[in-house]
Design an enzyme around this catalytic site. Structure first.
Site, PDB file in Angstrom:
ATOM      1  N   TRP A 161       0.803  -1.221   0.000  1.00 38.88           N
ATOM      2  CA  TRP A 161       0.000   0.000   0.000  1.00 38.88           C
ATOM      3  C   TRP A 161       0.840   1.278   0.000  1.00 38.88           C
ATOM      4  CZ3 TRP A 161       1.911   2.331   4.238  1.00 38.88           C
ATOM      5  CH2 TRP A 161       2.381   1.512   5.287  1.00 38.88           C
ATOM      6  N   ASN A 162       2.138   1.184   0.251  1.00 42.68           N
ATOM      7  CA  ASN A 162       2.870   2.432   0.529  1.00 42.68           C
ATOM      8  C   ASN A 162       3.148   3.269  -0.720  1.00 42.68           C
ATOM      9  OD1 ASN A 162       4.765   0.473  -0.235  1.00 42.68           O
ATOM     10  ND2 ASN A 162       6.414   1.522   0.837  1.00 42.68           N
ATOM     11  N   LYS A 185      -2.568  -8.272  -7.783  1.00 41.27           N
ATOM     12  CA  LYS A 185      -3.285  -8.352  -6.503  1.00 41.27           C
ATOM     13  C   LYS A 185      -2.799  -7.141  -5.715  1.00 41.27           C
ATOM     14  CE  LYS A 185      -3.429  -9.128  -2.579  1.00 41.27           C
ATOM     15  NZ  LYS A 185      -3.865  -8.071  -1.628  1.00 41.27           N
ATOM     16  N   PRO A 186      -3.528  -6.021  -5.806  1.00 39.32           N
ATOM     17  CA  PRO A 186      -3.101  -4.853  -5.034  1.00 39.32           C
ATOM     18  C   PRO A 186      -3.431  -5.050  -3.555  1.00 39.32           C
ATOM     19  CG  PRO A 186      -5.013  -4.316  -6.426  1.00 39.32           C
ATOM     20  CD  PRO A 186      -4.773  -5.783  -6.564  1.00 39.32           C
ATOM     21  N   ASP A 187      -2.833  -4.231  -2.706  1.00 41.13           N
ATOM     22  CA  ASP A 187      -3.159  -4.282  -1.287  1.00 41.13           C
ATOM     23  C   ASP A 187      -4.625  -3.850  -1.082  1.00 41.13           C
ATOM     24  OD1 ASP A 187      -1.649  -4.409   1.522  1.00 41.13           O
ATOM     25  OD2 ASP A 187      -3.208  -2.872   1.600  1.00 41.13           O
ATOM     26  N   GLU A 258      10.824  -7.975  -3.362  1.00 45.15           N
ATOM     27  CA  GLU A 258      11.356  -6.694  -2.886  1.00 45.15           C
ATOM     28  C   GLU A 258      10.784  -6.508  -1.489  1.00 45.15           C
ATOM     29  OE1 GLU A 258      13.428  -5.041  -4.698  1.00 45.15           O
ATOM     30  OE2 GLU A 258      13.137  -5.925  -6.675  1.00 45.15           O
ATOM     31  N   LEU A 259      11.643  -6.597  -0.473  1.00 42.71           N
ATOM     32  CA  LEU A 259      11.129  -6.732   0.894  1.00 42.71           C
ATOM     33  C   LEU A 259      11.540  -5.569   1.800  1.00 42.71           C
ATOM     34  CD1 LEU A 259      11.861 -10.567   1.072  1.00 42.71           C
ATOM     35  CD2 LEU A 259       9.819  -9.424   0.226  1.00 42.71           C
TER      36      LEU A 259
HETATM   37  P1  NAD Z   1       2.654  -7.209   3.397  1.00 44.22           P
HETATM   38  O1  NAD Z   1       3.670  -8.258   3.187  1.00 44.22           O
HETATM   39  O2  NAD Z   1       1.768  -7.316   4.576  1.00 44.22           O
HETATM   40  O3  NAD Z   1       1.651  -7.118   2.147  1.00 44.22           O
HETATM   41  C1  NAD Z   1       2.116  -6.943   0.830  1.00 44.22           C
HETATM   42  C2  NAD Z   1       1.128  -7.573  -0.138  1.00 44.22           C
HETATM   43  O4  NAD Z   1       1.096  -8.985   0.079  1.00 44.22           O
HETATM   44  C3  NAD Z   1      -0.311  -7.090   0.042  1.00 44.22           C
HETATM   45  O5  NAD Z   1      -0.909  -6.962  -1.227  1.00 44.22           O
HETATM   46  C4  NAD Z   1      -0.960  -8.221   0.817  1.00 44.22           C
HETATM   47  O6  NAD Z   1      -2.351  -8.301   0.627  1.00 44.22           O
HETATM   48  C5  NAD Z   1      -0.246  -9.420   0.220  1.00 44.22           C
HETATM   49  N1  NAD Z   1      -0.272 -10.636   1.055  1.00 44.22           N
HETATM   50  C6  NAD Z   1      -0.468 -10.734   2.386  1.00 44.22           C
HETATM   51  N2  NAD Z   1      -0.431 -12.037   2.762  1.00 44.22           N
HETATM   52  C7  NAD Z   1      -0.179 -12.767   1.653  1.00 44.22           C
HETATM   53  C8  NAD Z   1       0.000 -14.153   1.405  1.00 44.22           C
HETATM   54  N3  NAD Z   1      -0.086 -15.059   2.375  1.00 44.22           N
HETATM   55  N4  NAD Z   1       0.274 -14.558   0.146  1.00 44.22           N
HETATM   56  C9  NAD Z   1       0.380 -13.650  -0.849  1.00 44.22           C
HETATM   57  N5  NAD Z   1       0.206 -12.317  -0.677  1.00 44.22           N
HETATM   58  C10 NAD Z   1      -0.064 -11.880   0.561  1.00 44.22           C
HETATM   59  O7  NAD Z   1       3.442  -5.841   3.380  1.00 44.22           O
HETATM   60  P2  NAD Z   1       2.891  -4.380   3.689  1.00 44.22           P
HETATM   61  O8  NAD Z   1       2.804  -4.219   5.148  1.00 44.22           O
HETATM   62  O9  NAD Z   1       1.689  -4.107   2.891  1.00 44.22           O
HETATM   63  O10 NAD Z   1       4.054  -3.459   3.079  1.00 44.22           O
HETATM   64  C11 NAD Z   1       5.041  -2.936   3.850  1.00 44.22           C
HETATM   65  C12 NAD Z   1       6.306  -3.750   3.691  1.00 44.22           C
HETATM   66  O11 NAD Z   1       6.693  -3.764   2.334  1.00 44.22           O
HETATM   67  C13 NAD Z   1       7.467  -3.144   4.441  1.00 44.22           C
HETATM   68  O12 NAD Z   1       8.208  -4.158   5.065  1.00 44.22           O
HETATM   69  C14 NAD Z   1       8.299  -2.491   3.347  1.00 44.22           C
HETATM   70  O13 NAD Z   1       9.653  -2.326   3.658  1.00 44.22           O
HETATM   71  C15 NAD Z   1       8.079  -3.424   2.211  1.00 44.22           C
HETATM   72  N6  NAD Z   1       8.333  -2.769   0.926  1.00 44.22           N
HETATM   73  C16 NAD Z   1       9.426  -3.119   0.199  1.00 44.22           C
HETATM   74  C17 NAD Z   1       9.722  -2.471  -1.000  1.00 44.22           C
HETATM   75  C18 NAD Z   1      10.950  -2.822  -1.818  1.00 44.22           C
HETATM   76  O14 NAD Z   1      11.044  -2.395  -2.967  1.00 44.22           O
HETATM   77  N7  NAD Z   1      11.884  -3.561  -1.280  1.00 44.22           N
HETATM   78  C19 NAD Z   1       8.873  -1.459  -1.443  1.00 44.22           C
HETATM   79  C20 NAD Z   1       7.764  -1.128  -0.680  1.00 44.22           C
HETATM   80  C21 NAD Z   1       7.503  -1.792   0.496  1.00 44.22           C
END
Ligand code: NAD
Length: 519
Positions: A161-162, A185-187, A258-259
């Site tokens: 979502w960010n 699959k968007p947030d 990308e985490l």
């Molecule tokens: P998240 O992992 O909770 O969610 C990300 C996406 O994954 C969402 O669309 C969510 O619905 C989906 N998801 C959740 N559970 C799932 C599952 N079991 N299987 C498949 N998909 C699933 O992350 P968040 O809290 O939304 O985002 C913040 C995190 O993302 C932070 O840790 C941030 O550092 C990281 N991030 C990394 C980058 C990068 O380029 N490295 C960029 C932006 C954000």
């Protein structure tokens, strides 16, 4: 945008965009989408199911087969047009981004810059990168070897979502340009901006059906998507990324992840303090710190620590907080009540562990329901959660160091390796320090934008911050299957029947020795 009239306009727009969600049938639970500026519902998205995912992948695959027959140049023309549309219609995009995320207009504009630049970069470079190329053959003159790139089929994109526009569409552009279908699959918080961007892509000439969006919960839509696609691009937390990678591994599909990060900023003894302060404000508080590349740890040399800290705290306190579409607001809202609670808990925990709050440290419900002050901490002990865990909010900690060596050692003492920055008066020294930092991108005298914005160069995480890279040639070619075609002009490359095998071995040994001497 925080007033009732604006909210009504967005609600109507969201109702219209909702029609673009792929659904196998209409009977789906509605998930509420809340605007962080007001804390009120502005729309709902359907909770997609496995049947919706199956339907979307099938449609994207069928459309992809026709799309792949177009030349890369014809496909690139769509992204040239999209680049223009994104710039022309930026106000509409900015409104949706701000409504869903609560970020300031200036920080939302970063997404416009990113998507427009990525579209232009791949439109220009893509056709050349995808063209077949000659390779050195096994035997000079006798072997003609070529490398070809074919689309993988359907690419799944799961995004956070960010940066909901940039992290869905900028990854989709190279996937589509490579000749694939895409299923997003968007947030749950930010599906409408993906729907809006898809509308513009279709207006730019993308065939209907090629790009599908299935909205819904991560654990309900994500797994069936990973089971059906040929490549998966995931951006999100390290925890979810690990589960996604396990499933992709079982299915033997390639993926890029990308985490998260816990990004260090190093301020060396010769740094220009004004530049360092500007970099630290930008690096720590852009998008209220909800940026994967944000600096959360600052290591400052003791000889400049006092001057830097004083000016950084003053600059932080000067930032204007707000909600709405005023371009002059420096820092906007956090995305949700849950996220605000996480940020508050990190700061409280640090305080209780003995940290000192130099600036900020409080929620600001008087400004907006999820607004939190830009916060500077010091004396943060190892036992505090925010010492090693990602906060993902407007909170940064300052640590004093007595040498560059100590700064490098502390910067690397983390499980993460996404982004870092080095501030110094000597660019060469900065680059030398940067090479020793275990991070996928390092800015010298810049926090993150210069490295992320250099789209020709790869971007991604080391250690627990990810696998694979976006941007550059690799960011396009990962969405292809490479194929080698080798024509042997002298017939099959095998020992001739007339030659005893031991003679053949001697002949080939001599041949390899001669080959090595050739220029
Ligand atoms: P998240 O992992 O909770 O969610 C990300 C996406 O994954 C969402 O669309 C969510 O619905 C989906 N998801 C959740 N559970 C799932 C599952 N079991 N299987 C498949 N998909 C699933 O992350 P968040 O809290 O939304 O985002 C913040 C995190 O993302 C932070 O840790 C941030 O550092 C990281 N991030 C990394 C980058 C990068 O380029 N490295 C960029 C932006 C954000």
């Amino acid at each position: 945008m925080a007033n009732t009239g604006e909210t009504r306009r967005e609600t109507d727009e969201f109702e219209r965009l909702r029609e673009r969600v792929t659904l196998a049938d209409d009977d789906r639970e509605a998930i509420s989408v809340v605007a962080p500026f007001t804390g009120e519902q502005v729309g709902t998205i359907p909770a997609g199911t496995e049947a919706d995912v199956a339907d979307a992948v099938e449609r994207a695959r069928a459309a992809g087969e026709r799309w792949a027959e177009r030349s890369p140049e014809q496909r690139a023309a769509v992204f040239e047009a999209f680049h223009e549309l994104v710039l022309d219609r930026q106000a509409e995009l900015l409104d949706v981004i701000q409504t869903e995320t609560g970020k300031s207009r200036l920080h939302a504009f970063e997404e416009i810059l990113d998507v427009a630049s990525t579209a232009q970069y791949y439109a220009e470079r893509g056709p050349g990168l995808l063209a077949p190329s000659r390779r050195e053959g096994a035997i000079p003159l006798a072997t003609r070897a070529e490398e070809h790139h074919h689309p993988v089929g359907v690419v799944g994109i799961i995004s956070p979502w960010n940066y909901p526009l940039a992290l869905s569409i900028s990854d989709a552009i190279p996937a589509l340009l490579a000749g694939n279908g895409v299923v997003f699959k968007p947030d749950e918080h930010t599906s409408f901006i993906a729907l809006k961007a898809l509308e513009l892509l279709v207006e730019a000439g993308l065939p209907e059906g090629l790009c599908q969006i299935v909205t819904g919960r991560g654990d309900e839509v994500g797994p069936p998507l990973i089971d059906r696609v040929d490549y998966l691009t995931f951006t999100g937390s390290t925890e979810t990324g690990r589960a996604v990678a396990e499933q992709a591994g079982r299915n033997l599909i390639d993926c890029s992840l990308e985490l998260g990060g816990k990004n260090p900023m190093l301020i060396l003894d010769d740094a220009d303090i004004d530049q360092a302060v500007r970099g630290a404000v930008n690096g720590s508080f852009t998008n209220a710190g909800q940026l994967c590349l944000a600096a959360e740890r600052i290591y400052v040399h003791e000889t400049v620590a006092e001057a830097f800290t004083e000016r950084f705290v003053a600059a932080t306190e000067d930032l204007s907080l707000g909600v709405g579409d005023d371009w002059d607001i420096d820092v906007g809202s956090l995305v949700s009540a849950d996220h605000l609670a996480k940020v508050e808990a990190h700061v409280e925990d640090a305080r209780e562990a003995g940290a000192t709050v130099l600036a900020g440290g409080e929620a600001r419900p008087d400004v907006g329901p999820y607004v939190y002050e830009p916060t500077v901490l010091t004396d943060v002990p190892e036992s505090a959660d925010c010492c090693r865990e990602e906060t993902f909010g407007p909170v940064v900690s300052i640590y004093e160091v007595s040498s560059t060596e100590e700064a490098i050692e502390k910067a690397n003492d983390t499980e993460y390796g996404l982004n870092a920055s080095v501030f110094t008066g000597d660019g060469e020294r900065g680059r030398a320090v940067a090479r020793r930092i275990e991070a996928g991108t390092v800015g010298v005298n810049d926090a993150y934008a210069a490295s992320y914005g250099s789209i020709d160069a790869p971007m991604g995480g080391r250690k627990q911050s990810g696998v694979g890279r976006r941007h550059g040639s690799g960011g396009l070619l990962k969405y292809t299957e490479s194929q080698t075609i080798a024509e042997q002009r002298t017939g099959p490359m095998a020992p001739p029947a007339s030659l005893p095998n031991d003679w053949y071995a001697r002949l080939m040994t001599g041949f390899l020795r001669v080959l090595k001497r050739l220029p």
